[in-house]
Design a protein around this motif. Structure first.
Motif, PDB file in Angstrom:
ATOM      1  N   MET A 181       0.843  -1.198   0.000  1.00 18.59           N
ATOM      2  CA  MET A 181       0.000   0.000   0.000  1.00 18.59           C
ATOM      3  C   MET A 181       0.874   1.243   0.000  1.00 18.59           C
ATOM      4  SD  MET A 181      -3.087   1.334   2.409  1.00 18.59           S
ATOM      5  CE  MET A 181      -4.037  -0.031   1.884  1.00 18.59           C
ATOM      6  N   LEU A 182       0.413   2.248  -0.759  1.00 12.79           N
ATOM      7  CA  LEU A 182       1.142   3.509  -0.829  1.00 12.79           C
ATOM      8  C   LEU A 182       1.041   4.243   0.500  1.00 12.79           C
ATOM      9  CD1 LEU A 182       2.652   5.179  -2.963  1.00 12.79           C
ATOM     10  CD2 LEU A 182       0.544   6.430  -3.304  1.00 12.79           C
ATOM     11  N   VAL A 219       9.619  10.146  -3.433  1.00 18.92           N
ATOM     12  CA  VAL A 219      10.900   9.452  -3.284  1.00 18.92           C
ATOM     13  C   VAL A 219      10.677   7.937  -3.246  1.00 18.92           C
ATOM     14  CG1 VAL A 219      12.112  11.345  -2.130  1.00 18.92           C
ATOM     15  CG2 VAL A 219      10.760   9.734  -0.777  1.00 18.92           C
ATOM     16  N   PRO A 220      11.708   7.146  -3.594  1.00 17.43           N
ATOM     17  CA  PRO A 220      11.550   5.685  -3.688  1.00 17.43           C
ATOM     18  C   PRO A 220      11.798   4.960  -2.366  1.00 17.43           C
ATOM     19  CG  PRO A 220      13.702   6.294  -4.506  1.00 17.43           C
ATOM     20  CD  PRO A 220      13.011   7.589  -4.119  1.00 17.43           C
ATOM     21  N   LYS A 221      10.976   5.217  -1.361  1.00 18.07           N
ATOM     22  CA  LYS A 221      11.221   4.693  -0.020  1.00 18.07           C
ATOM     23  C   LYS A 221      11.293   3.175   0.033  1.00 18.07           C
ATOM     24  CE  LYS A 221      10.104   8.062   3.505  1.00 18.07           C
ATOM     25  NZ  LYS A 221      11.317   7.842   4.266  1.00 18.07           N
ATOM     26  N   THR A 260       7.170   6.320  -4.074  1.00 19.73           N
ATOM     27  CA  THR A 260       6.934   5.951  -5.473  1.00 19.73           C
ATOM     28  C   THR A 260       7.133   4.464  -5.728  1.00 19.73           C
ATOM     29  OG1 THR A 260       9.239   6.242  -6.164  1.00 19.73           O
ATOM     30  CG2 THR A 260       7.820   8.202  -6.189  1.00 19.73           C
ATOM     31  N   VAL A 261       7.707   3.753  -4.777  1.00 23.97           N
ATOM     32  CA  VAL A 261       8.062   2.337  -4.896  1.00 23.97           C
ATOM     33  C   VAL A 261       9.123   2.133  -5.979  1.00 23.97           C
ATOM     34  CG1 VAL A 261       7.090  -0.010  -4.858  1.00 23.97           C
ATOM     35  CG2 VAL A 261       5.617   1.928  -4.384  1.00 23.97           C
ATOM     36  N   GLY A 262       9.619   3.232  -6.565  1.00 28.73           N
ATOM     37  CA  GLY A 262      10.678   3.148  -7.566  1.00 28.73           C
ATOM     38  C   GLY A 262      10.223   2.728  -8.941  1.00 28.73           C
TER      39      GLY A 262
END
Length: 385
Positions: A1-2, A47-49, A84-86
């Protein structure tokens, strides 16, 4: 989940006017929302956390953005962070959520394909995007890239080389998309500055490809009578092999001025490479970069990512525009003001086509150290622009 991450509001003071250099010169573009500059302005940071190997980079970008928010003084910016999950799909979903939450401008994401996905989502709502990418392919419309481009670097280095009497340019690049873009940037810079590209030679992007190409590169360089060799490869790629092998074929600092399109001091261990002694490259103003790194380390007890300063610059520019007190502060014609902004690594400005210009110093590798041989400009009225 975002994940939605906490809202941050800071009203402390340190460098309120850091980003603003002069009044806006409007362009024909008016993409972007109207804001109330007397109220908190919602800003989304993408950001791609949770991307593979992305958490440390994401944290570094977030930390730098928070530093910038702190430094805005009484200017109220509400920073909300989105993961963003990249991936392009994750970035697009993050943008949708940010816009639903009321974001007036989006800072990030990092990669070009993700930035394009975010740009499409944001365009439907008239929201501008300041991406950390340096790829011009991501730029245009409502998407502006903050990363230093090959074109800016090439222009700075070509102009300096010509000023030093280095007029015969030979370009060497790996046969891959990024380095072909780099080679084209050097050729364009040379055409615009009145330089002469005598030859261009590529090699297969592999260790054996470099080894096989070296004799031909050396023979062509000498046959053309060139005095300057531009290398588009970086230290994470073919550059160490080129620097080690070319001198064995007579292409050394006595016969050629080596110029690197990418940073020669990253990683710092590359400064000890014998073949790079005397080589030139472009770099942000070292003193400013060191100041930012020290501040970051003092605040977070760690060193920032090399691109963390882009997050700071983005927030600082947004804050400075909001400080003008105009409702159109985040529209494209304000973002692209000709005077630009004063970033933590030197001046920069966003261009109407979505690309940018940055003020860079020219440095030389000498005795395993970086020596600045031509200082970075301090504004867009200074040398180098």
């Amino acid at each position: 989940m975002l994940a939605r991450l906490p809202l941050c509001r800071k009203v402390m003071t340190w460098m309120t006017a850091l980003a603003l250099l002069a009044a806006c010169e409007p362009t024909t573009s008016a993409i972007g929302p109207l804001i109330n500059p007397n109220e908190e302005v919602p800003v989304a940071l993408l950001v791609p956390k949770t991307a593979p190997n992305g958490s440390m980079l994401a944290q570094s970008l977030e930390n730098a953005a928070l530093m910038a928010v702190e430094d805005l003084g009484s200017i109220e910016v509400g920073l909300r962070v989105y993961d963003t999950v990249g991936t392009p799909d994750g970035a697009a979903e993050a943008a949708r959520l940010a816009i639903q939450d009321g974001a007036k401008i989006i800072l990030g994401p990092l990669f070009a394909e993700n930035a394009r996905a975010v740009g499409e989502v944001a365009a439907a709502s008239g929201i501008n995007v300041l991406t950390f990418s340096n790829n011009p392919a991501a730029a245009g419309g409502n998407v502006f890239i903050l990363g230093n481009t090959f074109q800016t670097t090439a222009e700075r280095l070509v102009e300096y080389a010509l000023s030093q009497g280095k007029s015969g340019i030979f370009i060497v690049h790996a046969d891959d998309p990024a380095e072909r873009v780099g080679a084209e940037a050097i050729e364009q810079a040379a055409r615009e500055a009145g330089g002469l590209v005598l030859g261009v030679q590529s090699f297969a992007l592999s260790q054996q490809g470099v080894v096989d190409a070296i004799p031909g590169i050396a023979n062509s360089f000498l046959a053309y009578g060139a005095d300057t060799i531009f290398l588009t490869s970086g230290n994470s790629g073919a550059l160490p092999f080129l620097a080690a092998l070319l001198p064995e074929y007579g292409i050394d600092r006595d016969t050629a001025q080596f110029i690197g399109l990418q940073r020669l001091d990253v990683p710092s261990s590359a400064l000890s490479l014998k073949g790079l002694q005397g080589a030139w490259f472009a770099t942000p103003a070292p003193v400013l970069a060191q100041q930012f790194n020290r501040r970051y380390a003092g605040a977070y007890d760690s060193q920032p990512s090399p691109i963390a300063s882009l997050a700071y610059d983005g927030i600082a520019a947004i804050g400075a525009l909001v400080a003008q007190g105009k409702s159109n502060a985040l529209r494209a014609d304000a973002l692209t003001q000709a005077a630009g902004f004063a970033g933590v690594n030197g001046p920069f400005r966003l261009l109407p086509d979505g690309t940018n210009e940055r003020g860079l110093a020219v440095a030389q590798v000498e005795n395993n150290q970086v020596i600045v041989i031509d200082s970075a400009p301090t504004s867009f009225g200074s040398a180098g622009f």
